[in-house]
Design a protein around this motif. Structure first.
Motif, short mmCIF file in Angstrom:
data_model
loop_
_atom_site.label_atom_id
_atom_site.label_comp_id
_atom_site.label_asym_id
_atom_site.label_seq_id
_atom_site.Cartn_x
_atom_site.Cartn_y
_atom_site.Cartn_z
N UNK A 1 1.79 -3.48 22.59
CA UNK A 1 0.93 -3.58 21.41
C UNK A 1 -0.40 -2.82 21.55
N UNK A 2 -0.79 -2.46 22.78
CA UNK A 2 -2.03 -1.74 23.00
C UNK A 2 -1.83 -0.22 23.03
N UNK A 3 -0.61 0.24 22.71
CA UNK A 3 -0.33 1.68 22.71
C UNK A 3 -1.27 2.39 21.73
N UNK A 4 -1.70 3.60 22.06
CA UNK A 4 -2.64 4.31 21.17
C UNK A 4 -2.07 4.50 19.76
N UNK A 5 -2.93 4.46 18.75
CA UNK A 5 -2.47 4.63 17.36
C UNK A 5 -2.13 6.09 17.07
N UNK A 6 -1.44 6.33 15.95
CA UNK A 6 -1.10 7.71 15.61
C UNK A 6 -2.32 8.51 15.16
N UNK A 7 -2.26 9.81 15.44
CA UNK A 7 -3.28 10.73 14.96
C UNK A 7 -2.80 11.46 13.71
N UNK A 8 -1.46 11.62 13.60
CA UNK A 8 -0.91 12.34 12.45
C UNK A 8 0.23 11.56 11.80
N UNK A 9 0.45 11.88 10.54
CA UNK A 9 1.55 11.31 9.77
C UNK A 9 2.22 12.48 9.05
N UNK A 10 3.52 12.67 9.28
CA UNK A 10 4.23 13.76 8.62
C UNK A 10 5.21 13.23 7.59
N UNK A 11 5.54 14.07 6.65
CA UNK A 11 6.38 13.71 5.50
C UNK A 11 5.75 12.56 4.73
N UNK A 12 4.45 12.70 4.52
CA UNK A 12 3.73 11.68 3.76
C UNK A 12 4.26 11.58 2.33
N UNK A 13 4.92 12.63 1.87
CA UNK A 13 5.53 12.60 0.53
C UNK A 13 6.67 11.58 0.45
N UNK A 14 7.16 11.12 1.59
CA UNK A 14 8.24 10.12 1.64
C UNK A 14 7.73 8.75 2.09
N UNK A 15 6.42 8.64 2.33
CA UNK A 15 5.85 7.37 2.80
C UNK A 15 5.95 6.33 1.69
N UNK A 16 6.42 5.15 2.04
CA UNK A 16 6.47 4.05 1.09
C UNK A 16 5.04 3.69 0.69
N UNK A 17 4.77 3.47 -0.57
CA UNK A 17 3.40 3.27 -1.03
C UNK A 17 2.69 2.07 -0.42
N UNK A 18 3.43 1.09 0.07
CA UNK A 18 2.80 -0.09 0.66
C UNK A 18 2.48 0.10 2.15
N UNK A 19 2.88 1.23 2.75
CA UNK A 19 2.56 1.51 4.16
C UNK A 19 1.17 2.12 4.22
N UNK A 20 0.26 1.44 4.90
CA UNK A 20 -1.12 1.91 5.07
C UNK A 20 -1.28 2.58 6.43
N UNK A 21 -1.84 3.77 6.45
CA UNK A 21 -2.06 4.50 7.70
C UNK A 21 -3.33 4.02 8.38
N UNK A 22 -3.36 4.01 9.71
CA UNK A 22 -4.59 3.66 10.41
C UNK A 22 -5.72 4.63 10.06
N UNK A 23 -6.91 4.14 10.06
CA UNK A 23 -8.09 4.96 9.77
C UNK A 23 -8.12 6.18 10.68
N UNK A 24 -8.41 7.33 10.12
CA UNK A 24 -8.51 8.56 10.90
C UNK A 24 -7.20 9.32 11.05
N UNK A 25 -6.10 8.77 10.60
CA UNK A 25 -4.82 9.46 10.70
C UNK A 25 -4.79 10.62 9.70
N UNK A 26 -4.43 11.80 10.18
CA UNK A 26 -4.33 12.98 9.32
C UNK A 26 -2.91 13.02 8.76
N UNK A 27 -2.79 13.07 7.43
CA UNK A 27 -1.49 13.04 6.77
C UNK A 27 -1.11 14.43 6.24
N UNK A 28 0.15 14.78 6.45
CA UNK A 28 0.72 16.04 5.96
C UNK A 28 1.85 15.71 4.99
N UNK A 29 1.90 16.40 3.86
CA UNK A 29 2.96 16.17 2.87
C UNK A 29 4.34 16.37 3.50
N UNK A 30 4.48 17.38 4.35
CA UNK A 30 5.73 17.67 5.05
C UNK A 30 5.38 17.87 6.53
#
Length: 134
Positions: free
Chosen positions: A102-131
């Motif tokens: 549970x203490x593993x580092x959080x994500x820095x990036x999120x890819x295929x954000x165009x497919x992200x379910x709207x109720x999924x919230x990204x951690x603060x500071x995560x850079x999102x890419x549409x693809x």
């Protein structure tokens, strides 16, 4: 140097890495959703070398840019533990959940954000890419 071990559900397949992750990301593509049975796939990239113990079954998928993704999963319990990519020679990608940390580092990036379910919230500071920004 940190050593981390990730394993499948039953413990038969394990991978040991001997470094901190190069990066942590989340993929929301439909292929990863189907592969994991989840709405996204968190993965961490690690530099070589790595050690694998146990048997794995391989599933190869071709990504949108034509790269082959070689997934290794446990033939006993079915857990995907790690994958390699045809065009990446110096890194292995490990499923974050396989570390059971549970203490593993959080994500820095999120890819295929165009497919992200709207109720999924990204951690603060995560850079999102549409693809995938490959």
């Amino acid at each position: 140097m940190a050593t981390r071990t990730a394993s499948c559900s039953c413990g038969q397949l394990q991978i040991e890495v001997a470094a901190e992750p190069n990066g942590v990301g989340i993929c929301h593509c439909l292929a990863c959703q189907r592969r994991t049975g989840s709405v996204f796939a968190p993965v961490a990239g690690f530099p070589l070398p790595y050690t694998v113990s146990g048997r794995s079954t391989v599933y190869v998928r071709t990504g949108d840019a034509g790269c082959g993704f070689v997934y290794h999963f446990c033939p006993v319990c079915g857990t995907t533990v790690f994958h390699t990519e045809d065009d990446v020679d110096d890194e292995v990608f490990v499923a974050v959940g396989a570390f059971a940390d549970p203490a593993f580092p959080p994500p820095q990036i999120s890819v295929y954000d165009c497919r992200r379910h709207p109720w999924v919230q990204l951690p603060s500071g995560t850079v999102a890419f549409e693809r995938d920004p490959e």
